[in-house]
Design a protein around this motif. Structure first.
Motif, PDB file in Angstrom:
ATOM      1  N   ILE A 117      52.086  47.181  38.426  1.00 17.08           N
ATOM      2  CA  ILE A 117      52.173  45.716  38.529  1.00 17.08           C
ATOM      3  C   ILE A 117      52.353  45.115  37.130  1.00 17.08           C
ATOM      4  CG2 ILE A 117      50.846  43.635  39.162  1.00 17.08           C
ATOM      5  CD1 ILE A 117      49.792  45.212  41.587  1.00 17.08           C
ATOM      6  N   ILE A 118      51.947  45.849  36.107  1.00 18.84           N
ATOM      7  CA  ILE A 118      52.122  45.387  34.713  1.00 18.84           C
ATOM      8  C   ILE A 118      53.595  45.277  34.313  1.00 18.84           C
ATOM      9  CG2 ILE A 118      49.907  46.172  33.794  1.00 18.84           C
ATOM     10  CD1 ILE A 118      51.321  48.771  32.913  1.00 18.84           C
ATOM     11  N   ARG A 122      54.864  38.221  35.212  1.00 21.64           N
ATOM     12  CA  ARG A 122      53.511  37.845  35.621  1.00 21.64           C
ATOM     13  C   ARG A 122      53.477  36.674  36.590  1.00 21.64           C
ATOM     14  NH1 ARG A 122      50.474  35.354  30.259  1.00 21.64           N
ATOM     15  NH2 ARG A 122      51.601  33.379  30.223  1.00 21.64           N
ATOM     16  N   ASP A 123      54.496  35.798  36.561  1.00 25.41           N
ATOM     17  CA  ASP A 123      54.460  34.692  37.524  1.00 25.41           C
ATOM     18  C   ASP A 123      54.720  35.174  38.954  1.00 25.41           C
ATOM     19  OD1 ASP A 123      57.103  35.205  37.189  1.00 25.41           O
ATOM     20  OD2 ASP A 123      57.726  33.135  36.792  1.00 25.41           O
ATOM     21  N   ILE A 148      45.617  43.149  30.615  1.00 26.13           N
ATOM     22  CA  ILE A 148      44.613  42.216  30.074  1.00 26.13           C
ATOM     23  C   ILE A 148      45.221  41.376  28.954  1.00 26.13           C
ATOM     24  CG2 ILE A 148      42.600  43.668  30.587  1.00 26.13           C
ATOM     25  CD1 ILE A 148      42.726  44.218  27.430  1.00 26.13           C
ATOM     26  N   GLY A 149      46.532  41.595  28.701  1.00 27.46           N
ATOM     27  CA  GLY A 149      47.125  41.165  27.428  1.00 27.46           C
ATOM     28  C   GLY A 149      47.502  39.713  27.281  1.00 27.46           C
ATOM     29  N   ASP A 150      47.528  38.934  28.368  1.00 27.98           N
ATOM     30  CA  ASP A 150      47.985  37.555  28.306  1.00 27.98           C
ATOM     31  C   ASP A 150      49.312  37.440  27.553  1.00 27.98           C
ATOM     32  OD1 ASP A 150      48.100  34.867  28.719  1.00 27.98           O
ATOM     33  OD2 ASP A 150      46.722  34.357  27.090  1.00 27.98           O
ATOM     34  N   THR A 151      50.294  38.230  27.992  1.00 23.84           N
ATOM     35  CA  THR A 151      51.612  38.216  27.363  1.00 23.84           C
ATOM     36  C   THR A 151      52.666  38.105  28.453  1.00 23.84           C
ATOM     37  OG1 THR A 151      50.733  39.848  25.831  1.00 23.84           O
ATOM     38  CG2 THR A 151      53.095  39.430  25.716  1.00 23.84           C
ATOM     39  N   SER A 167      54.454  42.659  31.464  1.00 25.05           N
ATOM     40  CA  SER A 167      54.047  41.260  31.531  1.00 25.05           C
ATOM     41  C   SER A 167      52.634  41.223  32.121  1.00 25.05           C
ATOM     42  CB  SER A 167      55.028  40.511  32.441  1.00 25.05           C
ATOM     43  OG  SER A 167      54.763  39.150  32.477  1.00 25.05           O
ATOM     44  N   ALA A 168      51.762  40.420  31.551  1.00 27.11           N
ATOM     45  CA  ALA A 168      50.376  40.449  32.052  1.00 27.11           C
ATOM     46  C   ALA A 168      49.648  39.142  31.765  1.00 27.11           C
ATOM     47  CB  ALA A 168      49.607  41.599  31.402  1.00 27.11           C
ATOM     48  N   TYR A 169      48.689  38.835  32.636  1.00 21.19           N
ATOM     49  CA  TYR A 169      47.708  37.783  32.364  1.00 21.19           C
ATOM     50  C   TYR A 169      46.486  38.420  31.715  1.00 21.19           C
ATOM     51  CZ  TYR A 169      50.302  34.679  35.499  1.00 21.19           C
ATOM     52  OH  TYR A 169      51.272  33.910  36.074  1.00 21.19           O
TER      53      TYR A 169
END
Ligand SMILES: C[S@@+](CC[C@H](N)C(=O)[O-])C[C@H]1O[C@@H](n2cnc3c(N)ncnc32)[C@H](O)[C@@H]1O
Length: 218
Positions: A117-118, A122-123, A148-151, A167-169
């Motif tokens: 999922i990474i 992320r949207d 975990i990266g918020d990127t 992509s990650a929150y």
């Protein structure tokens, strides 16, 4: 770059490097992988229906799950699906963007999404979690490693030899997205692996993922 561009990068990337990634996957992150495979292997009955999202070449996780369950694997990379069909002949495979999959509600007893999922923009990850919640039967188990990266866009021009996108929150947002998906969190732990030598050169000295275990309420 559009979301479709990012997905093409990922699909073509794993077409190219899937073999090397599969070899690495049997050597690195082994403790966490085994720990979370065990959650599914111990938590579901023999013959249960399991979905492995972003199954890769099927090695090692799809193959281990397929020893006990009826497994459907899905992957966006055509070559990864070809490899998986050879590596795990007893499972069924679909070549598709996980976000485009469409199963009837209450289809699966378990859903695994290890390190996949990474790679989804992320949207789209919140909607993905809601789909997973719908596909699970009541009481079904979801086990996944999230970022975990918020990127929003994490891009490497040559990761294991191919361009790659992630992509990650951050962990807190991911925990909220699980709650909002309708799944009930059993655990959501940040787990860190420390790497050495060649692996550290490739991935950095440590990697942290948010490992989620969640259930669909009965
Ligand atoms: C890091 S590998 C993980 C493979 C396997 N789950 C494992 O644990 O070793 C990520 C896999 O997810 C697949 N993937 C990435 N984005 C995807 C998407 N949008 N839909 C389906 N599969 C995707 C990739 O092609 C790749 O095979």
């Amino acid at each position: 770059m559009t979301s479709q561009d990012h997905k093409r990068t990922v699909a073509h990337g794993y077409d190219k490097i899937g073999e090397i990634y599969g070899q690495q996957a049997t050597r690195s992150r082994t403790a966490q992988r085994a720990k979370y495979e065990r959650v599914l292997l111990d938590g579901l009955e023999e013959g249960s229906r399991a979905l492995d999202l972003g199954c890769g070449s099927g090695i090692p996780t799809t193959r281990r799950l397929a020893r006990k369950f009826r497994v459907t694997g899905a992957d966006i990379s055509e070559k990864q699906v070809e490899r998986a069909r050879v590596n795990v002949p007893s499972a069924e495979f679909i070549c598709s963007d996980m976000a485009a999959l469409d199963f009837p509600p209450n289809t699966f007893d378990g859903v695994a999404a290890f390190y996949s999922i990474i790679h989804l923009p992320r949207d789209e990850q919140g909607a993905m979690l809601k789909s997973i919640a719908s596909w699970l039967k009541p009481g079904g188990l979801f086990v996944a490693s999230l970022g975990i990266g918020d990127t929003e866009v994490d891009y490497d021009r040559s990761w294991l030899g191919a361009p790659m996108f992630w992509s990650a929150y951050d962990a807190e947002t991911n925990r909220r997205l699980i709650d909002e998906s309708g799944l009930q969190t059993v655990s959501a732990l940040e787990e860190t692996t420390y790497l050495r030598g060649e692996e550290a050169d490739l991935h950095g000295e440590s990697e942290t993922f948010l490992w989620v275990v969640a259930r669909k309420l009965r």
